[in-house]
Design an enzyme around this catalytic site. Structure first.
Site, mmCIF file in Angstrom:
data_model
loop_
_atom_site.group_PDB
_atom_site.id
_atom_site.type_symbol
_atom_site.label_atom_id
_atom_site.label_comp_id
_atom_site.label_asym_id
_atom_site.label_seq_id
_atom_site.Cartn_x
_atom_site.Cartn_y
_atom_site.Cartn_z
ATOM 1 N N GLY A 1 0.840 -1.195 0.000
ATOM 2 C CA GLY A 1 0.000 0.000 0.000
ATOM 3 C C GLY A 1 0.868 1.235 0.000
ATOM 4 O O GLY A 1 1.453 1.588 1.029
ATOM 5 N N ALA B 1 0.192 4.567 -0.974
ATOM 6 C CA ALA B 1 -0.338 5.923 -0.968
ATOM 7 C C ALA B 1 0.589 6.761 -0.086
ATOM 8 O O ALA B 1 1.660 6.294 0.313
ATOM 9 C CB ALA B 1 -1.768 5.940 -0.463
ATOM 10 N N SER C 1 0.581 7.151 14.833
ATOM 11 C CA SER C 1 0.132 8.537 14.919
ATOM 12 C C SER C 1 1.250 9.491 14.514
ATOM 13 O O SER C 1 2.411 9.270 14.844
ATOM 14 C CB SER C 1 -0.334 8.882 16.329
ATOM 15 O OG SER C 1 -0.732 10.242 16.401
ATOM 16 N N GLY D 1 0.557 11.449 11.348
ATOM 17 C CA GLY D 1 0.207 11.898 10.008
ATOM 18 C C GLY D 1 1.301 11.620 9.000
ATOM 19 O O GLY D 1 2.194 10.803 9.235
ATOM 20 N N LYS E 1 -4.653 3.512 20.207
ATOM 21 C CA LYS E 1 -4.637 4.554 19.175
ATOM 22 C C LYS E 1 -6.003 5.240 19.091
ATOM 23 O O LYS E 1 -6.092 6.457 18.899
ATOM 24 C CB LYS E 1 -4.269 3.941 17.826
ATOM 25 C CG LYS E 1 -4.387 4.887 16.618
ATOM 26 C CD LYS E 1 -3.539 6.134 16.781
ATOM 27 C CE LYS E 1 -3.322 6.896 15.482
ATOM 28 N NZ LYS E 1 -4.434 7.061 14.584
ATOM 29 N N HIS F 1 -6.171 7.600 21.926
ATOM 30 C CA HIS F 1 -5.302 8.732 21.569
ATOM 31 C C HIS F 1 -6.059 9.729 20.704
ATOM 32 O O HIS F 1 -6.027 10.936 20.935
ATOM 33 C CB HIS F 1 -4.060 8.215 20.826
ATOM 34 C CG HIS F 1 -3.295 9.271 20.082
ATOM 35 N ND1 HIS F 1 -3.725 9.793 18.868
ATOM 36 C CD2 HIS F 1 -2.139 9.916 20.362
ATOM 37 C CE1 HIS F 1 -2.862 10.712 18.454
ATOM 38 N NE2 HIS F 1 -1.896 10.798 19.340
ATOM 39 N N ASN F 2 -6.758 9.224 19.692
ATOM 40 C CA ASN F 2 -7.490 10.114 18.791
ATOM 41 C C ASN F 2 -8.644 10.799 19.501
ATOM 42 O O ASN F 2 -8.966 11.954 19.215
ATOM 43 C CB ASN F 2 -8.004 9.328 17.586
ATOM 44 C CG ASN F 2 -6.906 9.024 16.585
ATOM 45 O OD1 ASN F 2 -5.732 9.049 16.912
ATOM 46 N ND2 ASN F 2 -7.280 8.701 15.365
ATOM 47 N N GLU G 1 -7.213 13.567 21.337
ATOM 48 C CA GLU G 1 -6.891 14.584 20.326
ATOM 49 C C GLU G 1 -8.121 15.452 20.011
ATOM 50 O O GLU G 1 -8.018 16.678 19.912
ATOM 51 C CB GLU G 1 -6.391 13.879 19.068
ATOM 52 C CG GLU G 1 -6.044 14.761 17.901
ATOM 53 C CD GLU G 1 -5.688 13.934 16.673
ATOM 54 O OE1 GLU G 1 -6.243 14.209 15.592
ATOM 55 O OE2 GLU G 1 -4.876 12.993 16.801
ATOM 56 N N ARG H 1 -35.963 4.993 39.161
ATOM 57 C CA ARG H 1 -35.881 3.714 38.444
ATOM 58 C C ARG H 1 -36.634 2.615 39.206
ATOM 59 O O ARG H 1 -37.306 1.761 38.613
ATOM 60 C CB ARG H 1 -34.427 3.289 38.249
ATOM 61 C CG ARG H 1 -33.620 4.213 37.339
ATOM 62 C CD ARG H 1 -32.187 3.716 37.159
ATOM 63 N NE ARG H 1 -32.152 2.564 36.280
ATOM 64 C CZ ARG H 1 -31.686 1.367 36.621
ATOM 65 N NH1 ARG H 1 -31.252 1.155 37.865
ATOM 66 N NH2 ARG H 1 -31.690 0.364 35.761
#
Length: 483
Positions: free
Chosen positions: A12, A14, A131, A133, A186, A189-190, A193, A448
């Site tokens: 991959g 990209a 992480s 980018g 991860k 983490h995001n 963020e 309740r």
């Protein structure tokens, strides 16, 4: 067919995959095989970077043959069906003992399922959070691998060679835990963020609306903040964004960017899993919902006529800005504390042995939330690995207590002036909720029990009880006999 001379391969190519391949090739001891479904990307990468010494492959058979055993391949393709398609192709040409690492943004539940399925073939599957980018992939990311300890014996030195380095020189990578642990961490983490970015945005909005300062002037404030306890990558880039002037209009760029924030889903995953785990991550949730609100164009347009208070500029500008700084740092502490709470709960549920101090260490460089105070988080967890909550560590507790008056003034000012500050407000409410000796949850549990006979506990004796609300309203002991 290519000779088996590469110690690592990348599938991959990209931007993320090609940058990671270039990073690997630039490190001593690595020879990198590369493969992409579209041959043109492979050709372009190899021709553009002859210094890398890439070994190109144009079929999965050729790719496998180019790798020394145990074969180790990193998948950098779109999460979902694309990942599964590549895995199936690699399983066709790989052998027991070989390693497949998924470096994409996969859902950790998918990683758990894949690891369980692939384990039966004898091939190791390693779900890995990466992480930083595009820049991080090329120059050194923070890396969060899961998988078996055996696979990390081979993979660890390779990942350490490309990971970001903290100020003390240590690589920002650690074996997080088995199966889906890497992608779970991860994900959190995001989520942190999301909260961090929203809190910074709220601080900017409060200063701009409250003081009338321009984006360029606020950029200078953030630059100053970046020299102290708030020092972080996100504070640094915020100053850069606020300084930028649009070439076409001459206006601050921030004023011509549409105020609708996008999202790729990891913030929502963090909140959804926190709900399943019963962990309040209010700062992350409000940050995620704030993005949703910003994109609700129809509702926002229809609501412009709603009444609100008349905004007033603050009289003590410097004092207000300092209050916002303290409130930002306090709310940031809450976001990280909630994130680590979710990591602990996930580790308990999925039987992962996650070292919280090590996670803080590998977030110190390379990743998007890298910040000076992650060094302190590491120190606090090393001093007390069993902290019930990060915010109770001596350093963070002292900062929260000293900031609380400023924090409250900021939230009050936001409310009085009609400035939305959901992450600031919810973080303060969470702090007050934790420190409250008694919460109105007692009334909720009574409700309740009234409508659903859900029972309740008492503060004065053991057992489970129910009041016969539709009858004589007598209390009935419903403690199980085996209790």
């Amino acid at each position: 067919m290519a000779d088996a001379q590469a110690n690592i391969g990348v599938v991959g190519l990209a931007v993320m995959g090609s940058n990671l391949a270039r990073n690997l090739a630039s490190r001593k001891g690595n020879t990198v095989a590369v493969f992409n479904r579209s041959r043109s990307r492979t050709d372009e990468l190899v021709s553009s970077h002859p210094e890398a010494g890439f070994i190109p492959s144009f079929s999965y058979e050729e790719f496998a043959a180019s790798l020394a055993t145990p074969r180790t391949a990193i998948i950098m393709v779109q999460a979902g069906k694309g990942t599964d398609a590549v895995i199936d192709e690699l399983l066709r040409v790989f052998e027991p003992g070989d390693i497949i690492m998924d470096g994409g943004n996969a859902n950790f539940q998918d990683t758990i399922a894949r690891e369980s399925r692939i384990r039966e073939t004898g091939v190791h599957f390693v779900g890995t959070g990466i992480s930083g980018g595009e820049e991080g992939a090329l120059n050194g990311p923070s890396i969060m691998p899961g998988g078996s300890a055996e696979s990390y014996t081979t993979l660890g030195p390779i990942l350490e060679s490309i990971a970001a380095r903290a100020d003390d020189g240590s690589p920002c990578v650690t074996h997080v835990g088995t199966d889906g642990a890497g992608h779970f961490v991860k994900m959190v983490h995001n989520g942190i963020e999301y909260a961090d970015m929203q809190l910074i945005a709220e601080a900017y909005d409060l200063i701009r609306r409250g003081t009338g300062k321009t984006p360029a002037q606020i950029a200078d404030i953030f630059t100053t903040w970046n020299q102290g306890e708030l020092s972080s990558y996100l504070i640094e880039i915020t100053a850069e964004v606020l300084k930028q002037v649009d070439a076409k209009t001459g206006k601050p760029l921030v004023d011509v960017i549409l105020d609708a924030a996008g999202a790729k889903g990891t913030g929502a995953w963090t909140v959804q899993n926190a709900l399943d785990l019963g962990v309040p991550v209010t700062g992350i949730a409000e940050a995620t919902f704030a993005r949703s609100l910003s994109s609700a164009s129809e509702q926002r347009a229809a609501s412009l006529g709603l009444d609100g208070p008349t905004p007033k500029r603050v009289s003590d500008v410097d004092g207000f800005i300092e209050d916002v700084r303290k409130a930002l740092f306090a709310s940031k502490i809450i976001a990280y504390s909630q994130g680590f709470d979710e990591i602990v709960a996930g580790a308990d549920k999925y039987d992962w042995d996650i070292d919280k101090g090590e996670i803080a260490k590998i977030w110190r460089a390379g990743c998007i939330i890298r910040a000076q105070f992650l060094n302190t988080i590491t120190d606090e967890y090393e001093a007390d690995p069993d902290l019930p909550a990060l915010l109770l560590a001596p350093y963070f507790r002292a900062h929260l207590e000293s900031a609380q008056d400023a924090w409250r003034r900021v939230v009050v000012a936001a409310t009085q002036n009609g400035i939305p500050a959901p992450a600031f407000s919810s973080s303060l409410a969470y702090y007050d909720g934790l420190r409250s000796e008694r919460l109105p949850a007692a009334l909720v549990q009574g409700q309740r029990d009234f409508f659903g006979a859900h029972t309740y506990k008492r503060v004065d004796r053991e057992g489970t009880f129910h009041t016969t609300w539709s009858g004589k309203r007598e209390e009935v002991d419903q403690t199980p006999s085996w209790h």
